[in-house]
Design a protein around this motif. Sequence first.
Motif, PDB file in Angstrom:
ATOM      1  N   ASN A  54       0.811  -1.223   0.000  1.00 24.24           N
ATOM      2  CA  ASN A  54       0.000   0.000   0.000  1.00 24.24           C
ATOM      3  C   ASN A  54       0.841   1.267   0.000  1.00 24.24           C
ATOM      4  O   ASN A  54       0.318   2.367  -0.049  1.00 24.24           O
ATOM      5  N   ARG A  56       2.227   2.655   2.309  1.00 21.44           N
ATOM      6  CA  ARG A  56       2.037   3.454   3.537  1.00 21.44           C
ATOM      7  C   ARG A  56       2.630   2.775   4.773  1.00 21.44           C
ATOM      8  O   ARG A  56       3.278   3.419   5.576  1.00 21.44           O
ATOM      9  N   ASP A  57       2.396   1.500   4.942  1.00 25.47           N
ATOM     10  CA  ASP A  57       2.873   0.803   6.136  1.00 25.47           C
ATOM     11  C   ASP A  57       4.373   0.561   6.023  1.00 25.47           C
ATOM     12  O   ASP A  57       4.839  -0.097   5.095  1.00 25.47           O
TER      13      ASP A  57
END
Length: 126
Positions: A54, A56-57
């Motif tokens: 994603n 993001r993580d």
Amino acid sequence: QELLVASGGGLVQTGDSLKLSCVSTGRSFRTYAMAWFRQAAGKEREFVASINRNARDTYYSDSIKGRFTIARDKDEDILYLQMNRLKPEDTAVYYCAASSFNFYSPYVQVSDVNVWGQGTQVTVSS
């Protein structure tokens, strides 16, 4: 046949910054989680940072947390590692890697990744 190619390493002084990049020479890694590892001379390869599909993580090893930032450009399919406030103990060959599965902790092992890129040398002088 190498699929991941890391670049951006070099010789710098303590406190300097470097930005590593990792690109694919073949298939896309947009659906893979990505990571950076490093290996100092005479030592085992160790996890540095990871970023999930994603984009993001992220997870970081304690030794570089707050100094390094991992990011990925999914459009361009490029992985980055911004390294700030470099220290002599950061000297190592840095490898990018890909995993079919997302990461869920900073305790990523060498065996957790499927694909390795060739390394780029980072040398930090004191």
